[in-house]
Design a protein around this motif. Sequence first.
Motif, mmCIF file in Angstrom:
data_model
loop_
_atom_site.group_PDB
_atom_site.id
_atom_site.type_symbol
_atom_site.label_atom_id
_atom_site.label_comp_id
_atom_site.label_asym_id
_atom_site.label_seq_id
_atom_site.Cartn_x
_atom_site.Cartn_y
_atom_site.Cartn_z
ATOM 1 N N ALA A 1 0.814 -1.217 0.000
ATOM 2 C CA ALA A 1 0.000 0.000 0.000
ATOM 3 C C ALA A 1 0.847 1.267 0.000
ATOM 4 O O ALA A 1 0.312 2.366 -0.144
ATOM 5 C CB ALA A 1 -0.929 0.009 1.215
ATOM 6 N N ALA A 2 2.149 1.128 0.147
ATOM 7 C CA ALA A 2 3.040 2.290 0.151
ATOM 8 C C ALA A 2 3.078 2.910 -1.243
ATOM 9 O O ALA A 2 2.984 2.202 -2.251
ATOM 10 C CB ALA A 2 4.445 1.878 0.583
ATOM 11 N N PRO A 3 3.238 4.228 -1.306
ATOM 12 C CA PRO A 3 3.297 4.878 -2.618
ATOM 13 C C PRO A 3 4.560 4.487 -3.383
ATOM 14 O O PRO A 3 5.564 4.107 -2.793
ATOM 15 C CB PRO A 3 3.297 6.367 -2.272
ATOM 16 C CG PRO A 3 3.745 6.459 -0.866
ATOM 17 C CD PRO A 3 3.371 5.166 -0.204
ATOM 18 N N GLY A 4 4.472 4.570 -4.690
ATOM 19 C CA GLY A 4 5.624 4.278 -5.533
ATOM 20 C C GLY A 4 5.587 2.881 -6.114
ATOM 21 O O GLY A 4 4.784 2.032 -5.708
ATOM 22 N N ASP A 5 6.478 2.662 -7.068
ATOM 23 C CA ASP A 5 6.536 1.378 -7.756
ATOM 24 C C ASP A 5 7.291 0.320 -6.964
ATOM 25 O O ASP A 5 7.044 -0.872 -7.117
ATOM 26 C CB ASP A 5 7.202 1.534 -9.124
ATOM 27 C CG ASP A 5 6.356 2.367 -10.066
ATOM 28 O OD1 ASP A 5 5.122 2.406 -9.882
ATOM 29 O OD2 ASP A 5 6.927 2.990 -10.981
ATOM 30 N N THR A 6 8.249 0.755 -6.153
ATOM 31 C CA THR A 6 9.046 -0.172 -5.354
ATOM 32 C C THR A 6 9.153 0.337 -3.923
ATOM 33 O O THR A 6 8.944 1.510 -3.645
ATOM 34 C CB THR A 6 10.470 -0.354 -5.924
ATOM 35 O OG1 THR A 6 11.123 0.916 -5.923
ATOM 36 C CG2 THR A 6 10.448 -0.921 -7.329
ATOM 37 N N VAL A 7 9.504 -0.576 -3.033
ATOM 38 C CA VAL A 7 9.717 -0.241 -1.625
ATOM 39 C C VAL A 7 11.164 -0.574 -1.309
ATOM 40 O O VAL A 7 11.606 -1.711 -1.536
ATOM 41 C CB VAL A 7 8.761 -1.047 -0.714
ATOM 42 C CG1 VAL A 7 9.084 -0.812 0.747
ATOM 43 C CG2 VAL A 7 7.316 -0.693 -1.007
ATOM 44 N N CYS A 8 11.895 0.401 -0.803
ATOM 45 C CA CYS A 8 13.286 0.137 -0.427
ATOM 46 C C CYS A 8 13.314 -0.514 0.956
ATOM 47 O O CYS A 8 12.332 -0.489 1.700
ATOM 48 C CB CYS A 8 14.106 1.424 -0.449
ATOM 49 S SG CYS A 8 13.663 2.609 0.830
ATOM 50 N N LEU A 9 14.447 -1.084 1.315
ATOM 51 C CA LEU A 9 14.585 -1.789 2.585
ATOM 52 C C LEU A 9 14.344 -0.853 3.769
ATOM 53 O O LEU A 9 13.693 -1.241 4.742
ATOM 54 C CB LEU A 9 15.958 -2.449 2.681
ATOM 55 C CG LEU A 9 16.208 -3.306 3.921
ATOM 56 C CD1 LEU A 9 15.147 -4.399 4.059
ATOM 57 C CD2 LEU A 9 17.600 -3.913 3.859
ATOM 58 N N ASP A 10 14.831 0.375 3.708
ATOM 59 C CA ASP A 10 14.607 1.319 4.811
ATOM 60 C C ASP A 10 13.123 1.604 5.010
ATOM 61 O O ASP A 10 12.642 1.698 6.141
ATOM 62 C CB ASP A 10 15.364 2.632 4.574
ATOM 63 C CG ASP A 10 16.864 2.471 4.741
ATOM 64 O OD1 ASP A 10 17.294 1.513 5.421
ATOM 65 O OD2 ASP A 10 17.606 3.308 4.198
ATOM 66 N N ALA A 11 12.372 1.720 3.923
ATOM 67 C CA ALA A 11 10.934 1.949 4.021
ATOM 68 C C ALA A 11 10.242 0.719 4.602
ATOM 69 O O ALA A 11 9.331 0.838 5.429
ATOM 70 C CB ALA A 11 10.361 2.299 2.654
ATOM 71 N N LEU A 12 10.679 -0.469 4.196
ATOM 72 C CA LEU A 12 10.088 -1.691 4.749
ATOM 73 C C LEU A 12 10.324 -1.773 6.255
ATOM 74 O O LEU A 12 9.440 -2.185 7.008
ATOM 75 C CB LEU A 12 10.651 -2.934 4.064
ATOM 76 C CG LEU A 12 10.076 -4.237 4.626
ATOM 77 C CD1 LEU A 12 8.648 -4.451 4.139
ATOM 78 C CD2 LEU A 12 10.947 -5.411 4.286
ATOM 79 N N LYS A 13 11.491 -1.375 6.696
ATOM 80 C CA LYS A 13 11.783 -1.395 8.132
ATOM 81 C C LYS A 13 10.838 -0.471 8.890
ATOM 82 O O LYS A 13 10.399 -0.794 9.997
ATOM 83 C CB LYS A 13 13.242 -1.017 8.382
ATOM 84 C CG LYS A 13 14.212 -2.100 7.938
ATOM 85 C CD LYS A 13 15.650 -1.677 8.152
ATOM 86 C CE LYS A 13 16.616 -2.772 7.722
ATOM 87 N NZ LYS A 13 18.020 -2.414 7.997
#
Length: 160
Positions: free
Chosen positions: A116-128
Motif C-alpha cells: 500500500a506504500a506509494p511508488g513502484d518499489t519499496v526500499c529496505l529502509d521503508a520496509l523497516k
Amino acid sequence: MFEVLVFVYENYWRGDACPEPHALERKLSAHGFEPEEIQEALAWLDGLNLAAQNVCDSADLELEWAPEPSTASMRVYSVAEQDKLGAACLGFITFLESSGVLPPALREIVVDRAMAAPGDTVCLDALKIVVLMVYWRFGHEPDALILDELCDDAEDRIAH
C-alpha cells in the motif's frame, strides 16, 4: 509519507496513544508536514488499523509473537509483491520470520502495508519503517537486537 510515519512512531509510543485522525492531522500540519504527505500517511494508518482489527477479530486470542513454525506451509509471493518489494525486502521479511519475531499474521500485515506504500518499489529502509509501525500498532516493542536491526543503518556498521 514515511517521514510522517516515523514522526508518529517517535511521538506516540503506542498505537493506542495516537490521537484521532483529525487531531493527528492538525499536529502533523503544525510540525510542518505537507498536506499531501499527511493525507497519504493517515490513509496508510487507517489501512493498518483495519488490518489489525481483522487479525484481532479473527484470532479471538492474543497475538503470539513466536509461534511454532509450521512445516506444512510456505508463503509464496505474487509477481506483484516480488516486483514491488524486491529481493532485499523479501529477504528481510524471511529473516524476521526465521528469527521468530514476525508471526505469519503480522507478516501478512507487513506485506499488505508495504504494497500500500506509494511508488513502484519499496526500499529496505521503508520496509523497516513498515515493520516498526506494525509492531507499534500492536503495542509490541521488538527486543533490542531486532530494534537495532530495524533502526540502524547497515552501511555505517564496521565488521569485526
